[in-house]
Scaffold this motif. Sequence first.
Motif, PDB file in Angstrom:
ATOM      1  N   PHE A  56      41.638  32.013 -42.609  1.00  0.00           N
ATOM      2  CA  PHE A  56      42.793  32.013 -41.721  1.00  0.00           C
ATOM      3  C   PHE A  56      42.372  32.059 -40.255  1.00  0.00           C
ATOM      4  O   PHE A  56      43.033  31.460 -39.397  1.00  0.00           O
ATOM      5  CB  PHE A  56      43.768  33.130 -42.081  1.00  0.00           C
ATOM      6  N   VAL A  57      41.269  32.729 -39.967  1.00  0.00           N
ATOM      7  CA  VAL A  57      40.749  32.703 -38.599  1.00  0.00           C
ATOM      8  C   VAL A  57      40.320  31.280 -38.254  1.00  0.00           C
ATOM      9  O   VAL A  57      40.649  30.748 -37.187  1.00  0.00           O
ATOM     10  CB  VAL A  57      39.574  33.698 -38.420  1.00  0.00           C
ATOM     11  N   ARG A  58      39.590  30.649 -39.174  1.00  0.00           N
ATOM     12  CA  ARG A  58      39.141  29.267 -38.951  1.00  0.00           C
ATOM     13  C   ARG A  58      40.353  28.347 -38.808  1.00  0.00           C
ATOM     14  O   ARG A  58      40.377  27.459 -37.965  1.00  0.00           O
ATOM     15  CB  ARG A  58      38.252  28.812 -40.104  1.00  0.00           C
ATOM     16  N   GLY A  59      41.363  28.550 -39.651  1.00  0.00           N
ATOM     17  CA  GLY A  59      42.575  27.742 -39.560  1.00  0.00           C
ATOM     18  C   GLY A  59      43.247  27.877 -38.208  1.00  0.00           C
ATOM     19  O   GLY A  59      43.731  26.890 -37.646  1.00  0.00           O
ATOM     20  N   PHE A  60      43.263  29.093 -37.679  1.00  0.00           N
ATOM     21  CA  PHE A  60      43.864  29.319 -36.365  1.00  0.00           C
ATOM     22  C   PHE A  60      43.109  28.545 -35.283  1.00  0.00           C
ATOM     23  O   PHE A  60      43.721  27.902 -34.429  1.00  0.00           O
ATOM     24  CB  PHE A  60      43.897  30.804 -36.034  1.00  0.00           C
ATOM     25  N   THR A  61      41.785  28.586 -35.344  1.00  0.00           N
ATOM     26  CA  THR A  61      40.989  27.913 -34.312  1.00  0.00           C
ATOM     27  C   THR A  61      41.035  26.394 -34.438  1.00  0.00           C
ATOM     28  O   THR A  61      40.753  25.691 -33.478  1.00  0.00           O
ATOM     29  CB  THR A  61      39.511  28.378 -34.326  1.00  0.00           C
ATOM     30  N   ALA A  80      40.009  26.931 -46.682  1.00  0.00           N
ATOM     31  CA  ALA A  80      39.481  28.045 -47.482  1.00  0.00           C
ATOM     32  C   ALA A  80      38.390  27.568 -48.439  1.00  0.00           C
ATOM     33  O   ALA A  80      37.382  28.254 -48.638  1.00  0.00           O
ATOM     34  CB  ALA A  80      40.616  28.715 -48.253  1.00  0.00           C
ATOM     35  N   TYR A  81      38.573  26.403 -49.028  1.00  0.00           N
ATOM     36  CA  TYR A  81      37.561  25.869 -49.935  1.00  0.00           C
ATOM     37  C   TYR A  81      36.255  25.621 -49.183  1.00  0.00           C
ATOM     38  O   TYR A  81      35.172  25.960 -49.661  1.00  0.00           O
ATOM     39  CB  TYR A  81      38.051  24.582 -50.608  1.00  0.00           C
ATOM     40  N   ARG A  82      36.340  25.053 -47.988  1.00  0.00           N
ATOM     41  CA  ARG A  82      35.125  24.821 -47.193  1.00  0.00           C
ATOM     42  C   ARG A  82      34.470  26.143 -46.795  1.00  0.00           C
ATOM     43  O   ARG A  82      33.238  26.257 -46.787  1.00  0.00           O
ATOM     44  CB  ARG A  82      35.437  23.952 -45.982  1.00  0.00           C
ATOM     45  N   GLU A  83      35.271  27.163 -46.513  1.00  0.00           N
ATOM     46  CA  GLU A  83      34.717  28.495 -46.218  1.00  0.00           C
ATOM     47  C   GLU A  83      34.003  29.050 -47.454  1.00  0.00           C
ATOM     48  O   GLU A  83      32.952  29.663 -47.348  1.00  0.00           O
ATOM     49  CB  GLU A  83      35.821  29.459 -45.768  1.00  0.00           C
ATOM     50  N   TRP A  84      34.588  28.820 -48.620  1.00  0.00           N
ATOM     51  CA  TRP A  84      33.974  29.255 -49.876  1.00  0.00           C
ATOM     52  C   TRP A  84      32.628  28.560 -50.070  1.00  0.00           C
ATOM     53  O   TRP A  84      31.637  29.196 -50.434  1.00  0.00           O
ATOM     54  CB  TRP A  84      34.907  28.982 -51.050  1.00  0.00           C
ATOM     55  N   LEU A  85      32.585  27.259 -49.812  1.00  0.00           N
ATOM     56  CA  LEU A  85      31.324  26.528 -49.962  1.00  0.00           C
ATOM     57  C   LEU A  85      30.253  27.081 -49.019  1.00  0.00           C
ATOM     58  O   LEU A  85      29.089  27.229 -49.418  1.00  0.00           O
ATOM     59  CB  LEU A  85      31.524  25.034 -49.712  1.00  0.00           C
ATOM     60  N   MET A  86      30.623  27.383 -47.789  1.00  0.00           N
ATOM     61  CA  MET A  86      29.663  27.967 -46.829  1.00  0.00           C
ATOM     62  C   MET A  86      29.187  29.332 -47.320  1.00  0.00           C
ATOM     63  O   MET A  86      27.994  29.630 -47.290  1.00  0.00           O
ATOM     64  CB  MET A  86      30.277  28.094 -45.432  1.00  0.00           C
ATOM     65  N   TYR A  87      30.115  30.146 -47.800  1.00  0.00           N
ATOM     66  CA  TYR A  87      29.749  31.461 -48.322  1.00  0.00           C
ATOM     67  C   TYR A  87      28.778  31.304 -49.495  1.00  0.00           C
ATOM     68  O   TYR A  87      27.765  32.001 -49.563  1.00  0.00           O
ATOM     69  CB  TYR A  87      30.997  32.241 -48.782  1.00  0.00           C
ATOM     70  N   ARG A  88      29.104  30.407 -50.402  1.00  0.00           N
ATOM     71  CA  ARG A  88      28.275  30.220 -51.595  1.00  0.00           C
ATOM     72  C   ARG A  88      26.869  29.760 -51.225  1.00  0.00           C
ATOM     73  O   ARG A  88      25.895  30.243 -51.782  1.00  0.00           O
ATOM     74  CB  ARG A  88      28.938  29.214 -52.534  1.00  0.00           C
ATOM     75  N   ARG A  89      26.757  28.844 -50.273  1.00  0.00           N
ATOM     76  CA  ARG A  89      25.428  28.388 -49.838  1.00  0.00           C
ATOM     77  C   ARG A  89      24.625  29.525 -49.214  1.00  0.00           C
ATOM     78  O   ARG A  89      23.439  29.655 -49.449  1.00  0.00           O
ATOM     79  CB  ARG A  89      25.558  27.239 -48.845  1.00  0.00           C
ATOM     80  N   GLN A  90      25.292  30.346 -48.432  1.00  0.00           N
ATOM     81  CA  GLN A  90      24.600  31.435 -47.727  1.00  0.00           C
ATOM     82  C   GLN A  90      24.281  32.624 -48.628  1.00  0.00           C
ATOM     83  O   GLN A  90      23.384  33.402 -48.322  1.00  0.00           O
ATOM     84  CB  GLN A  90      25.441  31.909 -46.543  1.00  0.00           C
TER      85      GLN A  90
END
Length: 182
Positions: A56-61, A80-90
């Motif tokens: 939601f922060v990313r969505g706001f920006t 949110a899905y793209r945030e999940w992918l970043m989290y999973r990679r990290q």
Amino acid sequence: MPESHDEDVRLAALTAVGDINAYGELVRHYQSAVLGMLIQLTRHRAVAEDIAQDSFVRGFTRISQYSGTGSFRSWICAVAYREWLMYRRQNRHDHQSLELNDNIQDADNMDTATSLIDQMDLQQALNCLPADDRELLVLNYVAEFSHADIASLTELPLGTIKSRIKRSREKLKSLLGGVHND
């Protein structure tokens, strides 16, 4: 709360010019959809909540990137899905050790004990699927993305998406049939 696509577009436009309250309305309306999708993807409620907040922060920006041609729900779920992918990679090593039980909703939220058992059976069956196929089912059935949307989001061919979702759905039905026939 937004009640229509037009209202979502109006609130997004207000957000783009700095109206934080308008974005708050969008967040309140779509937070359960985003969180539900992320819980299914992460299988860990606390992680899903963190990713949802980041989403939601990313969505706001990036609200100016929402064109209004599709639903805001789909747009924010894609964020949110793209945030999940970043989290999973990290956090690949951490993600593998998360426990399923953190994902199952409290019995207080369920209508009956039977529905809790059904939810647990479904979660167990989903966990038997390969992670990539489980994610496609979540995107299709929980986030309600079309096959074309999933293909665009995952950058996989449409035919691959269709066949993997069909195969995974059949495997899931088979697993659920086996659970109830014991």
